[in-house]
Write an enzyme that holds these catalytic residues in place. Structure first.
Site, PDB file in Angstrom:
ATOM      1  N   TYR A 126      12.300  -2.208  -1.539  1.00  0.00           N
ATOM      2  CA  TYR A 126      12.076  -0.780  -1.795  1.00  0.00           C
ATOM      3  C   TYR A 126      13.414  -0.130  -2.086  1.00  0.00           C
ATOM      4  CZ  TYR A 126       7.237  -0.626  -0.050  1.00  0.00           C
ATOM      5  OH  TYR A 126       5.884  -0.775   0.116  1.00  0.00           O
ATOM      6  N   ASP A 143       2.356   4.896  -0.232  1.00  0.00           N
ATOM      7  CA  ASP A 143       1.832   6.218   0.163  1.00  0.00           C
ATOM      8  C   ASP A 143       1.646   7.143  -1.039  1.00  0.00           C
ATOM      9  OD1 ASP A 143       2.252   5.409   2.741  1.00  0.00           O
ATOM     10  OD2 ASP A 143       4.075   6.597   3.026  1.00  0.00           O
ATOM     11  N   ARG A 191       0.857  -1.194   0.000  1.00  0.00           N
ATOM     12  CA  ARG A 191       0.000   0.000   0.000  1.00  0.00           C
ATOM     13  C   ARG A 191       0.886   1.234   0.000  1.00  0.00           C
ATOM     14  NH1 ARG A 191      -3.224  -2.599   4.999  1.00  0.00           N
ATOM     15  NH2 ARG A 191      -4.665  -3.938   3.843  1.00  0.00           N
ATOM     16  N   ARG A 218      10.612   5.360   4.707  1.00  0.00           N
ATOM     17  CA  ARG A 218      10.926   6.796   4.658  1.00  0.00           C
ATOM     18  C   ARG A 218      11.521   7.289   5.971  1.00  0.00           C
ATOM     19  NH1 ARG A 218       5.427   9.202   2.519  1.00  0.00           N
ATOM     20  NH2 ARG A 218       6.507  11.155   3.054  1.00  0.00           N
TER      21      ARG A 218
END
Lengths: 244, 244
Positions: free
Chosen positions: B110, B52, B50, B197
Site C-alpha cells: 500500500y 475501504d 477489500r 490509515r
C-alpha cells in the site's frame, strides 16, 4: 498594485477561461469572485490564454490590479483556500503597472496527450484523449515539419468571422512517444481559436494514413477550415506555459 | 475457466471494493455486473484487498470463474468498455482452478501520499491527503523502524469485534520525501481493517512532534485502538500491488 498570477486548473467542469455574459462557470469568473470578496471591490483578471471549455492549464498566467495590504503569499493562500479544488494558484508576484498577461505574452506552449494503446488510465482519464489506436509517428512528424514556421493558419481556425490576420508563427511542434501515448507540444507566438485542437485532429488523421504529410501544404494554402482535419477533444489539451 | 484480473480504480465515488447487501456502489459490484452481462449468468469476483470507501487501487487483483469462449484480451476489452471511466482492467489472464486472489495472496503493498507544502495540486487532488504542514521525517522513520516487523497490531485496527489473530508482519515501511510531498510505502503479509490509515495517522502525529518515535512500543504493547493516532483520510491511500 499590479499582480502576476500563475494558475493551474482541471478545466473539465468549466465553460473555459473567459467570463461570458451571465454564466459564472468560467475560471476567470471564479477567480474574480474570490478576489472581489478579498478586496471588497470589483476586480478584473486578464488571462494570457482564453482556453476553451474542458481545456486544462498547468501554467496559465493572469494579471490583476488589487488594492490590498496583503502580501503575495497571503493573496496566494487566500485564493487557494476559497477557489474550488480544481483551480489552484501556484504563484502570486507583484508586477510592473504596465504588465498585462495577454498583451505582453510573447509565446505560449500547449501540450496535447493522445492515448494510443488499449490501456485505460483511470487516474489520468481527464487529461488525455483515449484514441486507442496506434499512429504512424514518422508521418505525423513529417506533417508537423511542414506546419511549423510562419504561415497563414486560417484553415486551422474555427472562427469564420475572424477578420484580423490569421498569420501565426509556430516555433516548434514536438511529437514524443511514450508507452501507449503520444504527446504533442506546440510552441507559438499566438494561436487562433481552436487552432491547437484542429492541428492535432489533422495530425491524427495523418497518423492514421487518411492524409499524407505533404497534403499539409494544400491545407495551408487553401485558407479554408473544411480542408483541415477534425477538432480533437478539449480534454487532451493543456496550456503548459506562457512566455514573456 | 478461472481468470486472474489486475484492476485499477479511482475509489473516490465508491463505497469501497466489497459488495455489501443492496448497495451497488462498490467496485466489486460494478465488475460483477459487467461480467454477468457478458456471460449471461451470475458471477462472483474475489478481490485480494477489500479496500475501504474512497481508497484507490493501482494493482488490485481479483479472481473469477467464467464460462466463456472469449479470449483474455476480449474479456479485458469488454470490461474496459462497459465499466465506468474510473475503473479499468489492466490485465486478464487464465489462472489455475485453485487460484484464489485473496486466499493465495502472500503480501500486499500500500502507498500513502501526504501533501506537506502549500502547493495545491489540482491534477492529483484526489490521490493525496493535503495536510499542508511540514513533517519531521527523521522522527517518522525512527517510529516506522519500530513498527516494521512482526507485531500484534490490535491498536492499529478499527474493528473492535475482531476475534481472529491481530498479529501481522510488516516487511517494510519506507518513507520517501519528494517536493512538497511525503510518500509512505507499506509492505506486509496482511493488513487489519483501517490498519494502513491508522499507522499513517500515527506516523503523521510523530512527524508533528505530538508523539515520540519511542511511544510506538507502548502503542503496540497496549493492544488498544485508543492508544494509536487518528485514521488518515482514505483519499491518500492506494493498493499498489498484491504479491503471490
Amino acid at each position: 498594485m499590479n499582480y502576476k498570477l500563475i494558475i493551474q486548473y482541471d478545466g473539465t467542469r468549466y465553460d473555459g477561461w473567459q467570463r461570458q455574459g451571465n454564466t459564472e462557470n468560467t475560471i476567470q469568473g471564479r477567480i474574480e469572485e474570490v478576489l472581489s470578496r478579498m478586496v471588497q471591490a470589483p476586480v478584473e483578471v486578464q488571462g494570457a490564454g482564453r482556453t476553451d471549455a474542458g481545456v486544462h492549464a498547468l501554467g496559465q498566467v493572469a494579471s490583476v490590479f488589487l488594492d490590498t495590504d496583503a502580501s503575495e503569499d497571503e493573496i496566494c493562500r487566500y485564493l487557494n483556500q476559497y477557489l474550488p479544488e480544481d483551480i489552484g494558484v501556484a504563484e502570486v508576484r507583484q508586477a510592473a503597472d504596465r504588465f498585462h498577461a495577454r498583451l505582453n505574452a510573447s509565446g505560449k506552449v500547449y501540450r496535447y496527450r493522445i492515448g494510443t494503446g488499449a490501456y485505460k488510465n483511470v487516474f489520468e482519464r481527464k487529461y488525455y484523449y483515449p484514441l486507442g489506436k496506434e499512429l504512424d509517428v514518422a508521418g505525423m512528424r513529417a506533417a508537423a515539419a511542414i506546419l511549423a514556421g510562419e504561415h497563414d493558419f486560417k484553415s486551422f481556425c474555427s472562427n469564420k468571422r475572424m477578420k484580423k490576420s490569421t498569420v501565426r508563427r509556430l516555433q516548434r511542434i514536438d511529437i514524443r512517444e511514450k508507452a501507449g501515448e503520444i504527446e504533442i507540444t506546440y510552441e507559438g507566438d499566438g494561436f487562433l481559436y481552436n487552432m491547437v485542437r484542429i492541428l492535432t485532429g489533422t495530425l491524427i488523421e495523418v497518423g492514421q494514413g487518411k492524409r499524407s504529410p505533404d497534403s499539409m501544404k494544400e491545407i495551408l494554402v487553401g485558407r479554408n477550415r473544411k480542408l483541415a482535419g477534425y477538432t480533437a477533444p478539449a480534454r487532451g489539451l493543456v496550456l503548459a506555459e506562457v512566455k514573456y
